[in-house]
Design a protein around this motif. Structure first.
Motif, PDB file in Angstrom:
ATOM      1  N   LEU A  50       4.674 -63.152  -5.475  1.00  0.00           N
ATOM      2  CA  LEU A  50       4.597 -61.843  -4.834  1.00  0.00           C
ATOM      3  C   LEU A  50       4.465 -61.992  -3.325  1.00  0.00           C
ATOM      4  O   LEU A  50       5.108 -61.270  -2.563  1.00  0.00           O
ATOM      5  N   CYS A  51       3.641 -62.941  -2.891  1.00  0.00           N
ATOM      6  CA  CYS A  51       3.449 -63.160  -1.454  1.00  0.00           C
ATOM      7  C   CYS A  51       4.714 -63.670  -0.781  1.00  0.00           C
ATOM      8  O   CYS A  51       5.047 -63.249   0.323  1.00  0.00           O
ATOM      9  N   GLU A  52       5.422 -64.576  -1.455  1.00  0.00           N
ATOM     10  CA  GLU A  52       6.601 -65.198  -0.854  1.00  0.00           C
ATOM     11  C   GLU A  52       7.858 -64.330  -0.943  1.00  0.00           C
ATOM     12  O   GLU A  52       8.662 -64.318  -0.015  1.00  0.00           O
ATOM     13  N   GLU A  53       8.040 -63.638  -2.068  1.00  0.00           N
ATOM     14  CA  GLU A  53       9.311 -62.967  -2.324  1.00  0.00           C
ATOM     15  C   GLU A  53       9.273 -61.442  -2.224  1.00  0.00           C
ATOM     16  O   GLU A  53      10.285 -60.828  -1.918  1.00  0.00           O
ATOM     17  N   ILE A  54       8.146 -60.835  -2.517  1.00  0.00           N
ATOM     18  CA  ILE A  54       8.098 -59.376  -2.623  1.00  0.00           C
ATOM     19  C   ILE A  54       7.410 -58.734  -1.414  1.00  0.00           C
ATOM     20  O   ILE A  54       7.844 -57.705  -0.921  1.00  0.00           O
ATOM     21  N   MET A  55       6.341 -59.361  -0.936  1.00  0.00           N
ATOM     22  CA  MET A  55       5.583 -58.780   0.181  1.00  0.00           C
ATOM     23  C   MET A  55       6.378 -58.870   1.473  1.00  0.00           C
ATOM     24  O   MET A  55       6.825 -59.947   1.853  1.00  0.00           O
ATOM     25  N   LYS A  56       6.562 -57.728   2.112  1.00  0.00           N
ATOM     26  CA  LYS A  56       7.271 -57.704   3.387  1.00  0.00           C
ATOM     27  C   LYS A  56       6.283 -57.686   4.557  1.00  0.00           C
ATOM     28  O   LYS A  56       6.629 -57.980   5.686  1.00  0.00           O
ATOM     29  N   ASP A  57       5.036 -57.322   4.277  1.00  0.00           N
ATOM     30  CA  ASP A  57       3.990 -57.235   5.298  1.00  0.00           C
ATOM     31  C   ASP A  57       3.517 -58.640   5.665  1.00  0.00           C
ATOM     32  O   ASP A  57       3.464 -59.524   4.813  1.00  0.00           O
ATOM     33  N   ASN A  58       3.165 -58.859   6.919  1.00  0.00           N
ATOM     34  CA  ASN A  58       2.686 -60.169   7.354  1.00  0.00           C
ATOM     35  C   ASN A  58       1.211 -60.396   7.052  1.00  0.00           C
ATOM     36  O   ASN A  58       0.720 -61.509   7.212  1.00  0.00           O
ATOM     37  N   ARG A  59       0.503 -59.371   6.636  1.00  0.00           N
ATOM     38  CA  ARG A  59      -0.942 -59.480   6.436  1.00  0.00           C
ATOM     39  C   ARG A  59      -1.277 -59.970   5.025  1.00  0.00           C
ATOM     40  O   ARG A  59      -1.971 -59.306   4.270  1.00  0.00           O
ATOM     41  N   LYS A  60      -0.791 -61.169   4.702  1.00  0.00           N
ATOM     42  CA  LYS A  60      -1.016 -61.723   3.361  1.00  0.00           C
ATOM     43  C   LYS A  60      -2.503 -61.874   3.050  1.00  0.00           C
ATOM     44  O   LYS A  60      -2.905 -61.822   1.900  1.00  0.00           O
ATOM     45  N   GLU A  61      -3.322 -62.064   4.112  1.00  0.00           N
ATOM     46  CA  GLU A  61      -4.760 -62.247   3.893  1.00  0.00           C
ATOM     47  C   GLU A  61      -5.426 -60.997   3.323  1.00  0.00           C
ATOM     48  O   GLU A  61      -6.548 -61.058   2.825  1.00  0.00           O
ATOM     49  N   MET A  62      -4.731 -59.863   3.341  1.00  0.00           N
ATOM     50  CA  MET A  62      -5.281 -58.651   2.728  1.00  0.00           C
ATOM     51  C   MET A  62      -5.104 -58.677   1.204  1.00  0.00           C
ATOM     52  O   MET A  62      -5.682 -57.868   0.493  1.00  0.00           O
ATOM     53  N   PHE A  63      -4.317 -59.620   0.724  1.00  0.00           N
ATOM     54  CA  PHE A  63      -4.052 -59.746  -0.708  1.00  0.00           C
ATOM     55  C   PHE A  63      -4.577 -61.074  -1.258  1.00  0.00           C
ATOM     56  O   PHE A  63      -5.134 -61.135  -2.345  1.00  0.00           O
ATOM     57  N   VAL A  64      -4.386 -62.146  -0.478  1.00  0.00           N
ATOM     58  CA  VAL A  64      -4.775 -63.477  -0.919  1.00  0.00           C
ATOM     59  C   VAL A  64      -5.662 -64.106   0.147  1.00  0.00           C
ATOM     60  O   VAL A  64      -5.396 -63.992   1.343  1.00  0.00           O
ATOM     61  N   LEU A  65      -6.732 -64.757  -0.299  1.00  0.00           N
ATOM     62  CA  LEU A  65      -7.651 -65.441   0.597  1.00  0.00           C
ATOM     63  C   LEU A  65      -7.905 -66.823   0.006  1.00  0.00           C
ATOM     64  O   LEU A  65      -8.279 -66.933  -1.173  1.00  0.00           O
ATOM     65  N   ASP A  66      -7.666 -67.863   0.786  1.00  0.00           N
ATOM     66  CA  ASP A  66      -7.864 -69.248   0.325  1.00  0.00           C
ATOM     67  C   ASP A  66      -7.130 -69.544  -0.980  1.00  0.00           C
ATOM     68  O   ASP A  66      -7.661 -70.205  -1.875  1.00  0.00           O
ATOM     69  N   GLY A  67      -5.924 -69.013  -1.112  1.00  0.00           N
ATOM     70  CA  GLY A  67      -5.101 -69.306  -2.274  1.00  0.00           C
ATOM     71  C   GLY A  67      -5.451 -68.528  -3.530  1.00  0.00           C
ATOM     72  O   GLY A  67      -4.895 -68.783  -4.593  1.00  0.00           O
ATOM     73  N   HIS A  68      -6.366 -67.590  -3.423  1.00  0.00           N
ATOM     74  CA  HIS A  68      -6.778 -66.784  -4.576  1.00  0.00           C
ATOM     75  C   HIS A  68      -6.674 -65.307  -4.237  1.00  0.00           C
ATOM     76  O   HIS A  68      -6.738 -64.937  -3.062  1.00  0.00           O
ATOM     77  N   VAL A  69      -6.545 -64.481  -5.264  1.00  0.00           N
ATOM     78  CA  VAL A  69      -6.570 -63.038  -5.035  1.00  0.00           C
ATOM     79  C   VAL A  69      -7.882 -62.711  -4.339  1.00  0.00           C
ATOM     80  O   VAL A  69      -8.949 -63.174  -4.732  1.00  0.00           O
ATOM     81  N   ARG A  70      -7.770 -61.951  -3.284  1.00  0.00           N
ATOM     82  CA  ARG A  70      -8.925 -61.631  -2.442  1.00  0.00           C
ATOM     83  C   ARG A  70     -10.048 -60.956  -3.245  1.00  0.00           C
ATOM     84  O   ARG A  70      -9.768 -60.114  -4.092  1.00  0.00           O
ATOM     85  N   PRO A  71     -11.300 -61.318  -2.961  1.00  0.00           N
ATOM     86  CA  PRO A  71     -12.417 -60.596  -3.594  1.00  0.00           C
ATOM     87  C   PRO A  71     -12.303 -59.104  -3.279  1.00  0.00           C
ATOM     88  O   PRO A  71     -11.922 -58.731  -2.182  1.00  0.00           O
ATOM     89  N   GLY A  72     -12.626 -58.274  -4.241  1.00  0.00           N
ATOM     90  CA  GLY A  72     -12.497 -56.832  -4.043  1.00  0.00           C
ATOM     91  C   GLY A  72     -11.193 -56.283  -4.589  1.00  0.00           C
ATOM     92  O   GLY A  72     -10.968 -55.087  -4.557  1.00  0.00           O
ATOM     93  N   ILE A  73     -10.333 -57.166  -5.085  1.00  0.00           N
ATOM     94  CA  ILE A  73      -9.105 -56.718  -5.745  1.00  0.00           C
ATOM     95  C   ILE A  73      -9.266 -56.950  -7.239  1.00  0.00           C
ATOM     96  O   ILE A  73      -9.469 -58.073  -7.690  1.00  0.00           O
ATOM     97  N   LEU A  99      -1.613 -55.152 -12.963  1.00  0.00           N
ATOM     98  CA  LEU A  99      -2.026 -54.131 -11.998  1.00  0.00           C
ATOM     99  C   LEU A  99      -3.046 -54.715 -11.037  1.00  0.00           C
ATOM    100  O   LEU A  99      -4.030 -55.315 -11.468  1.00  0.00           O
ATOM    101  N   PHE A 100      -2.772 -54.577  -9.740  1.00  0.00           N
ATOM    102  CA  PHE A 100      -3.697 -55.009  -8.690  1.00  0.00           C
ATOM    103  C   PHE A 100      -4.272 -53.755  -8.050  1.00  0.00           C
ATOM    104  O   PHE A 100      -3.521 -52.912  -7.551  1.00  0.00           O
ATOM    105  N   VAL A 101      -5.602 -53.621  -8.071  1.00  0.00           N
ATOM    106  CA  VAL A 101      -6.274 -52.448  -7.526  1.00  0.00           C
ATOM    107  C   VAL A 101      -7.239 -52.896  -6.443  1.00  0.00           C
ATOM    108  O   VAL A 101      -8.170 -53.661  -6.720  1.00  0.00           O
TER     109      VAL A 101
END
Length: 107
Positions: A50-73, A99-101
């Motif tokens: 999803l990060c490499e192919e689908i996400m167009k936004d540069n703010r990947k850290e809002m979704f993934v942190l240290d290689g894992h789904v960010r806490p709070g998702i 589903l990612f919430v």
């Protein structure tokens, strides 16, 4: 040579995460059934995809942190908390709904 087997899945984003994915809440994807090592693809693989192919936004850290789904998702696999399914190691199945919430609300 036979074609690569693929899995039809649905990935959804809510709670503001959709803004990272072209403001699209629901994505119907066809992903490879196996990764580059020949193993079944997992939710962890999907997150990278999803990060490499689908996400167009540069703010990947809002979704993934240290290689894992960010806490709070919150991640739901077919309406069940992914913690009950093995989290990132869950092997994707045909027609899964992931589903990612985001439970984080910035100010």
């Amino acid at each position: 040579m036979e074609s690569e087997e693929t899995l039809p899945i649905v990935v959804e984003f809510t709670g503001g995460l959709e803004m990272l994915f072209s403001d699209e809440r629901k994505h119907r994807l066809s992903v490879p059934a196996r990764d580059s090592k020949g193993d079944a693809v997992t939710v962890g693989w999907l997150v990278d995809y999803l990060c490499e192919e689908i996400m167009k936004d540069n703010r990947k850290e809002m979704f993934v942190l240290d290689g894992h789904v960010r806490p709070g998702i919150l991640v739901l696999i077919n309406d069940a908390d992914w913690e009950l399914e093995g989290e990132a190691s869950y092997a994707l199945q045909p027609n899964d709904n992931i589903l990612f919430v985001s439970t984080l609300h910035g100010g």
